[in-house]
Design a protein around this motif. Structure first.
Motif, PDB file in Angstrom:
ATOM      1  N   ARG A 179       1.224   2.569   4.368  1.00 43.02           N
ATOM      2  CA  ARG A 179       2.678   2.482   4.554  1.00 43.02           C
ATOM      3  C   ARG A 179       3.105   3.149   5.856  1.00 43.02           C
ATOM      4  NH1 ARG A 179       6.112   4.385  -0.303  1.00 43.02           N
ATOM      5  NH2 ARG A 179       7.653   3.107   0.800  1.00 43.02           N
ATOM      6  N   CYS A 180       2.491   4.294   6.173  1.00 46.10           N
ATOM      7  CA  CYS A 180       2.840   4.969   7.419  1.00 46.10           C
ATOM      8  C   CYS A 180       2.410   4.138   8.631  1.00 46.10           C
ATOM      9  CB  CYS A 180       2.165   6.338   7.457  1.00 46.10           C
ATOM     10  SG  CYS A 180       2.864   7.551   6.311  1.00 46.10           S
ATOM     11  N   LEU A 181       1.177   3.620   8.598  1.00 47.01           N
ATOM     12  CA  LEU A 181       0.716   2.812   9.728  1.00 47.01           C
ATOM     13  C   LEU A 181       1.552   1.548   9.899  1.00 47.01           C
ATOM     14  CD1 LEU A 181      -3.195   2.989   9.598  1.00 47.01           C
ATOM     15  CD2 LEU A 181      -1.686   3.819  11.413  1.00 47.01           C
ATOM     16  N   ARG A 182       2.028   0.979   8.805  1.00 47.85           N
ATOM     17  CA  ARG A 182       2.887  -0.213   8.892  1.00 47.85           C
ATOM     18  C   ARG A 182       4.140   0.099   9.700  1.00 47.85           C
ATOM     19  NH1 ARG A 182       4.511  -5.007   6.170  1.00 47.85           N
ATOM     20  NH2 ARG A 182       6.759  -5.055   5.734  1.00 47.85           N
ATOM     21  N   GLU A 183       4.646   1.331   9.567  1.00 54.08           N
ATOM     22  CA  GLU A 183       5.836   1.729  10.322  1.00 54.08           C
ATOM     23  C   GLU A 183       5.474   2.129  11.747  1.00 54.08           C
ATOM     24  OE1 GLU A 183       8.923   5.480  10.219  1.00 54.08           O
ATOM     25  OE2 GLU A 183       8.367   4.559   8.306  1.00 54.08           O
ATOM     26  N   TRP A 184       4.373   2.875  11.922  1.00 54.46           N
ATOM     27  CA  TRP A 184       4.015   3.375  13.249  1.00 54.46           C
ATOM     28  C   TRP A 184       3.457   2.277  14.146  1.00 54.46           C
ATOM     29  CZ3 TRP A 184       0.678   7.742  10.677  1.00 54.46           C
ATOM     30  CH2 TRP A 184       1.526   8.689  10.071  1.00 54.46           C
ATOM     31  N   MET A 185       2.706   1.341  13.565  1.00 57.09           N
ATOM     32  CA  MET A 185       2.032   0.312  14.359  1.00 57.09           C
ATOM     33  C   MET A 185       2.272  -1.070  13.732  1.00 57.09           C
ATOM     34  SD  MET A 185      -1.548   2.362  15.111  1.00 57.09           S
ATOM     35  CE  MET A 185      -1.964   1.363  16.548  1.00 57.09           C
ATOM     36  N   PRO A 186       3.476  -1.592  13.846  1.00 55.58           N
ATOM     37  CA  PRO A 186       3.798  -2.867  13.190  1.00 55.58           C
ATOM     38  C   PRO A 186       2.939  -4.031  13.677  1.00 55.58           C
ATOM     39  CG  PRO A 186       5.551  -2.187  14.701  1.00 55.58           C
ATOM     40  CD  PRO A 186       4.636  -1.028  14.570  1.00 55.58           C
ATOM     41  N   GLU A 187       2.352  -3.904  14.871  1.00 53.45           N
ATOM     42  CA  GLU A 187       1.544  -5.002  15.395  1.00 53.45           C
ATOM     43  C   GLU A 187       0.289  -5.247  14.557  1.00 53.45           C
ATOM     44  OE1 GLU A 187       0.204  -1.271  17.637  1.00 53.45           O
ATOM     45  OE2 GLU A 187       2.064  -2.134  16.858  1.00 53.45           O
ATOM     46  N   LEU A 188      -0.089  -4.289  13.706  1.00 50.06           N
ATOM     47  CA  LEU A 188      -1.270  -4.485  12.870  1.00 50.06           C
ATOM     48  C   LEU A 188      -1.032  -5.521  11.770  1.00 50.06           C
ATOM     49  CD1 LEU A 188      -2.454  -0.776  12.386  1.00 50.06           C
ATOM     50  CD2 LEU A 188      -3.471  -2.521  13.877  1.00 50.06           C
ATOM     51  N   GLY A 189       0.224  -5.757  11.400  1.00 49.69           N
ATOM     52  CA  GLY A 189       0.529  -6.737  10.362  1.00 49.69           C
ATOM     53  C   GLY A 189       0.085  -6.296   8.980  1.00 49.69           C
ATOM     54  N   LEU A 190       0.182  -5.006   8.703  1.00 48.09           N
ATOM     55  CA  LEU A 190      -0.239  -4.491   7.396  1.00 48.09           C
ATOM     56  C   LEU A 190       0.739  -4.916   6.309  1.00 48.09           C
ATOM     57  CD1 LEU A 190      -1.358  -0.903   8.453  1.00 48.09           C
ATOM     58  CD2 LEU A 190      -2.820  -2.826   7.826  1.00 48.09           C
ATOM     59  N   PRO A 191       0.258  -5.101   5.093  1.00 52.41           N
ATOM     60  CA  PRO A 191       1.155  -5.538   4.009  1.00 52.41           C
ATOM     61  C   PRO A 191       2.112  -4.437   3.582  1.00 52.41           C
ATOM     62  CG  PRO A 191      -1.026  -5.046   3.134  1.00 52.41           C
ATOM     63  CD  PRO A 191      -1.149  -4.951   4.622  1.00 52.41           C
ATOM     64  N   ASP A 192       3.224  -4.845   2.975  1.00 52.31           N
ATOM     65  CA  ASP A 192       4.206  -3.903   2.440  1.00 52.31           C
ATOM     66  C   ASP A 192       3.716  -3.407   1.083  1.00 52.31           C
ATOM     67  OD1 ASP A 192       6.382  -2.486   1.583  1.00 52.31           O
ATOM     68  OD2 ASP A 192       7.821  -4.135   1.717  1.00 52.31           O
ATOM     69  N   LEU A 193       3.443  -2.101   0.984  1.00 54.60           N
ATOM     70  CA  LEU A 193       2.951  -1.528  -0.268  1.00 54.60           C
ATOM     71  C   LEU A 193       3.986  -0.620  -0.921  1.00 54.60           C
ATOM     72  CD1 LEU A 193      -0.784  -0.666   0.589  1.00 54.60           C
ATOM     73  CD2 LEU A 193       0.191  -2.780  -0.310  1.00 54.60           C
ATOM     74  N   SER A 194       5.264  -0.847  -0.642  1.00 52.35           N
ATOM     75  CA  SER A 194       6.322  -0.090  -1.325  1.00 52.35           C
ATOM     76  C   SER A 194       6.350  -0.475  -2.796  1.00 52.35           C
ATOM     77  CB  SER A 194       7.673  -0.383  -0.689  1.00 52.35           C
ATOM     78  OG  SER A 194       8.017  -1.745  -0.870  1.00 52.35           O
ATOM     79  N   ASP A 195       7.000   0.368  -3.615  1.00 59.25           N
ATOM     80  CA  ASP A 195       7.120   0.045  -5.042  1.00 59.25           C
ATOM     81  C   ASP A 195       7.759  -1.321  -5.236  1.00 59.25           C
ATOM     82  OD1 ASP A 195       6.009   2.469  -5.585  1.00 59.25           O
ATOM     83  OD2 ASP A 195       7.752   3.316  -6.633  1.00 59.25           O
ATOM     84  N   GLU A 196       8.833  -1.583  -4.492  1.00 57.79           N
ATOM     85  CA  GLU A 196       9.558  -2.835  -4.666  1.00 57.79           C
ATOM     86  C   GLU A 196       8.668  -4.031  -4.349  1.00 57.79           C
ATOM     87  OE1 GLU A 196      10.524  -0.295  -2.841  1.00 57.79           O
ATOM     88  OE2 GLU A 196      12.221   0.536  -3.978  1.00 57.79           O
TER      89      GLU A 196
END
Length: 882
Positions: free
Chosen positions: A710-727
């Motif tokens: 979740r942190c890397l998704r915010e810091w490095m959006p170019e990675l295209g990591l999935p959203d792992l929030s509760d919602e």
């Protein structure tokens, strides 16, 4: 010939030039500027129109007739020649008509029936600020036609009070503004006295205006009922004395429904029964006439209110908000504003949009006040306290009402989701709320209007052609036999009307029997004659629209009404609870209960026409019994027997059973044998959906891995990591978790490793490696030891480490390719926090000397060098070899 006297006249050449160069235009002009009647006429001879029609949308029938009549008179023609109009049940259009004024529903039908809009060169949306649902849909459809099929067609959006800049940006259109013709209007508040009713307060205000100011008085009231009550208060005498002349209807009566008059006469409203003439000194009673103005009046009565009095009498016009815009009332010098209007609001109790009395917006209040300044200086009296604050603008209907009709129109246009359809998706000024649209589509599927993919069915197209709410259309079309169809027309009229019984309980049959008695010349003591007369008239109109030749029967069993009504409310068919006879399980999965003295008590099957939602069960307000044989015949496909698996929260295990159901009502359930693995996985997934993600076996390391992603998704959006929030995880349970439950029958059977594999399943091996590199779980510090980094989404990563382990390290460690500094929690030898910092260099330079001075005496066996830059880092009390 165009009149030169309108304020908008100087702007007409600019409007024509703009539309020659651009296909869309936003036109702002206050009431009285002349936009409604002058703009269409000015565009008739434009070269780009090429002899085609102009269609102008008016939100109200009164305004549509008035606008068409005024333009026709300017051309010295009759309505139906160059200028005509089309409204519900009325058509004044001829073969030579070039300007067609239509109401909102008519425009939608025109576009749906002919998407190419052959022969139409321009569509004008007048008074768009009213933001009716049909107007918003009409604009969305017109924009779609223009972008996909008819780039040559012009669209003009006109209004007196709207955010023109915002609308111009939405339409990518030029914006023109016209000055209005207005004189100063003095505004005052006319507060109510203690316990004073609206009609008495209004009577006092009218009396004051007539005695103080010249000219006619325009009174804004919420609806017909309030108009009738004020009319009664102004004319208390049976011979028509009081304020002016009584308005008589064709039958020779007053035209005031008996239920609308003050309910308890002089004892409740003494001021309304004094019989005093509220006249300025020197004027006679017959010098003033009281006129109502609302959309349900006959055309000739509407025209009477819109024209000067032929006998030069002063007029008191009692109007709904039809008089706010688009129509001109000559001679008005004083306005009295109740500050109220009847507007549609979704009523979850009935399943329909109802007209509720609501406070108007500040924009509407300003527009109403401006009516007093058309011919000379004027006065406006507001019947609410000056301290009361109004909303700046009217809220769009699309955000307030039930959306079944909109969803059906969208399906007919080929839109099964707002992100799909032919070409680009429809563009709404304000998008339909997703929750309301989803609920509307669910209802339409139950009614048979949409299929499983939200595409319109043949029945749905027939429902759409009826031009009414889909519930009523489904009822009218789904029953067979002339007598049942006539009953359906009666029920449609009853559902849309106010209750004709003063204290009628919850049985719909009692209301229908009162209607049948009225038709036979008898009115029950508990019934309201005028309400029954209105319902009877509406039922006749329904029979004409549905082409029903038969008359309704004179008597029926109560269940026959339910057998018809269930086609309008298939989601509210109810089955009696086996242990509690006053409770019913409904087809939509909810429960409802009866009144203590309900006439429906003991009925095994019912259909509910109106509910009152409460904290636990809904309370049944109106309903009728249903014959089970008819139910099984008409809804045979909803009676099913199948195996089901559900989660038992008490036992924290799955329960398998064979259920006989009607829709979501379980009629019978027996234990089943072996649990079907697919059903078990679905049930366990649903259990997590209800209990939350905490019901799963999360290890600490997996929770930290999730936070790292979740942190890397915010810091490095170019990675295209999935959203792992509760919602996001809860919304996608079927994708990542359900496969992991294969073969499981308990939640705790899913181990930590299996949960980790499920959570990581959407990431390939290389991306998982990048996560470990960019957001490591542990790092090696100068002491040579590995220390853990703690991650939490939205916060800086934390490294908690003893101060002695960092001797010799000058700079704060960084992660995420050097983008993110770690927050250091520097600890004492005893593990207590000494300092929190992201600036290690600054700590050594400024803070360490003070820390060393304080800590050296407390921990003498640990190193406290004067020069931490060159000292050897250690995790021990003393470095080895000393």
């Amino acid at each position: 010939m165009l009149s030169p006297e309108f304020p908008i006249t100087p702007l007409l050449p600019d409007i024509a030039r703009s539309l020659s160069a651009h296909p869309r235009l936003v036109l702002e002009a206050p009431p009285g500027a002349g936009k409604t009647t002058q703009v269409p006429l000015a565009l008739l001879d434009q070269p780009w129109l090429e002899g085609r029609k102009i269609v102008m949308l008016e939100p109200r029938r009164v305004a549509a007739r008035a606008a068409a009549g005024f333009m026709a008179r300017q051309l010295d023609e009759a309505v139906g020649e160059t200028v005509g109009y089309r409204i519900r049940f009325e058509n004044k259009v001829g073969p030579r008509t070039r300007i067609e004024v239509v109401t909102e529903g008519i425009l939608t039908r025109m576009i749906q029936d002919d998407p190419m809009l052959e022969g139409i060169g321009a569509i004008l949306f007048d008074e768009f600020h009213e933001r009716h649902l049909s107007g918003d849909l009409g604009l969305a459809l017109a924009l779609d036609v223009q972008s996909q099929l008819r780039e040559d067609m012009r669209i003009v959006v006109m209004s007196a009070t709207l955010d023109g800049e915002k609308l111009a940006r939405f339409l990518d259109a030029p914006r023109l503004s016209s000055e209005g013709r207005s004189h100063p209007v003095e505004i005052a508040h006319f507060p109510a006295r203690r316990d004073e009713s609206l009609e008495v307060q209004t009577r006092r205000a009218i009396e004051h205006a007539l005695q103080t100011h010249p000219g006619d008085v325009l009174v804004f009231l919420p609806g017909q009922r309030e108009i009738a009550r004020v009319e009664a208060a102004l004319s208390p005498s049976p011979v028509g004395r009081g304020v002016g002349v009584k308005v008589w209807d064709e039958r020779g009566g007053s035209g005031i429904p008996d239920s609308a008059a003050p309910s308890s006469g002089a004892s409740r409203h003494p001021a309304s029964s004094t019989g005093q003439a509220l006249l300025p000194e020197g004027e006679r009673n017959n010098d003033i006439v009281v006129l109502p103005l609302h959309g349900e009046l006959p055309v000739e009565k509407q025209s009477e209110a819109l024209q000067p009095d032929p006998h030069s009498r002063r007029r008191v016009v009692l109007a709904t908000n039809v008089a706010e815009s688009s129509v001109t009332l000559p001679g008005v010098r004083a306005v009295i504003d109740s500050g109220l209007a009847r507007e549609p609001r979704y009523d979850p109790n009935s399943g329909f949009a109802r007209l509720d009395v609501v406070n108007i917006s500040q924009a509407s209040a300003d527009q109403r006040a401006g009516r007093a300044g058309r011919v000379a200086e004027g006065w406006a009296y507001r019947l609410w306290p000056q301290s009361q604050r109004l909303d700046p603008q009217r809220r769009p209907e699309i955000a307030l009402v039930e959306l079944a009709s909109l969803a059906l129109e969208l399906a007919a246009w080929g839109i099964t989701d707002l992100g799909s359809g032919p070409g680009q998706a429809l563009r709404f000024v304000d998008a339909p709320p997703p929750g309301a649209l989803s609920a509307a589509r669910d209802l339409l599927r139950r009614l048979g209007a949409l299929d499983g993919s939200n595409a319109i069915t043949p029945l749905g197209r027939r429902m759409l052609a009826l031009g009414t709410h889909p519930r009523l259309a489904a009822m009218l079309l789904s029953v067979s036999g002339q007598e049942d169809r006539a009953l359906a027309c009666d029920l449609a009229a009853l559902l849309e009307a106010r209750d004709p019984l003063r204290q009628g309980g919850d049985a719909l049959a009692a209301r229908w029997r009162a209607l049948a008695a009225f038709r036979n010349g008898r009115v029950p003591a508990e019934a309201n004659r005028s309400a029954l007369a209105a319902i009877d008239a509406a039922a006749r109109q329904w029979r004409r629209r549905a082409r029903v030749d038969a008359s309704p029967p004179s008597s029926v069993e109560a269940h026959r009404l339910g057998d018809v009504l269930m086609h309008a409310f298939p989601d509210r068919i109810g089955f009696q609870h086996p242990q509690d006879p006053r409770r019913y399980a409904l087809a939509n999965g909810r429960t409802a209960r009866l009144f203590d003295d309900s006439a429906l008590f003991g009925e095994p099957w019912i259909v509910v026409g109106e509910l009152r939602h409460e904290a636990r069960d809904a309370l049944i307000q109106r309903g009728a019994p249903v014959d089970e044989r008819r139910l099984r015949g008409d809804f045979a496909d909803r009676f099913v027997t199948e195996d089901s698996v559900r989660w038992d929260a008490g036992r924290r295990a799955l329960v398998a059973q064979r259920e006989s159901r009607f829709d979501q009502i379980v009629l019978d359930a027996r234990p089943a044998g072996r649990v079907d693995p697919a059903l078990a996985a679905a049930a366990l997934t649903q259990a997590v959906r209800e209990l939350g993600l905490s019901a799963l076996s999360w290890s600490e390391s997996l929770q930290q891995w999730r936070e790292r992603v979740r942190c890397l998704r915010e810091w490095m959006p170019e990675l295209g990591l999935p959203d792992l929030s509760d919602e996001a995880l809860l919304a996608t349970l079927d994708d990542w978790l359900r496969p992991a439950f294969a073969g499981k029958t308990r939640l705790d059977a899913l181990g930590e490793d299996e949960l980790a594999a499920a959570l990581k399943s959407s990431l390939d091996w290389s991306l998982r490696q990048r996560i470990d590199q960019l957001a490591p779980s542990r790092i090696i510090v100068p002491s040579g030891m590995e220390r853990r980094i703690e991650y939490a989404h939205g916060q800086s990563p934390v490294l908690a480490v003893k101060l002695q382990e960092l001797f010799g390290l000058a700079d704060t460690p960084r992660i995420a390719d050097g983008r993110i500094r770690v927050t250091l929690h520097l600890l004492s030898p005893g593990g207590r926090p000494l300092q929190v910092t992201q600036d290690l260099k600054g700590f050594w330079e400024r803070t360490y000397p003070e820390v060393k001075k304080e800590m050296k005496g407390r921990y003498p066996k640990h190193p406290w060098p004067d020069d931490p830059w060159s000292a050897q880092a250690t995790h021990r009390a003393k470095p080895r070899g000393t």
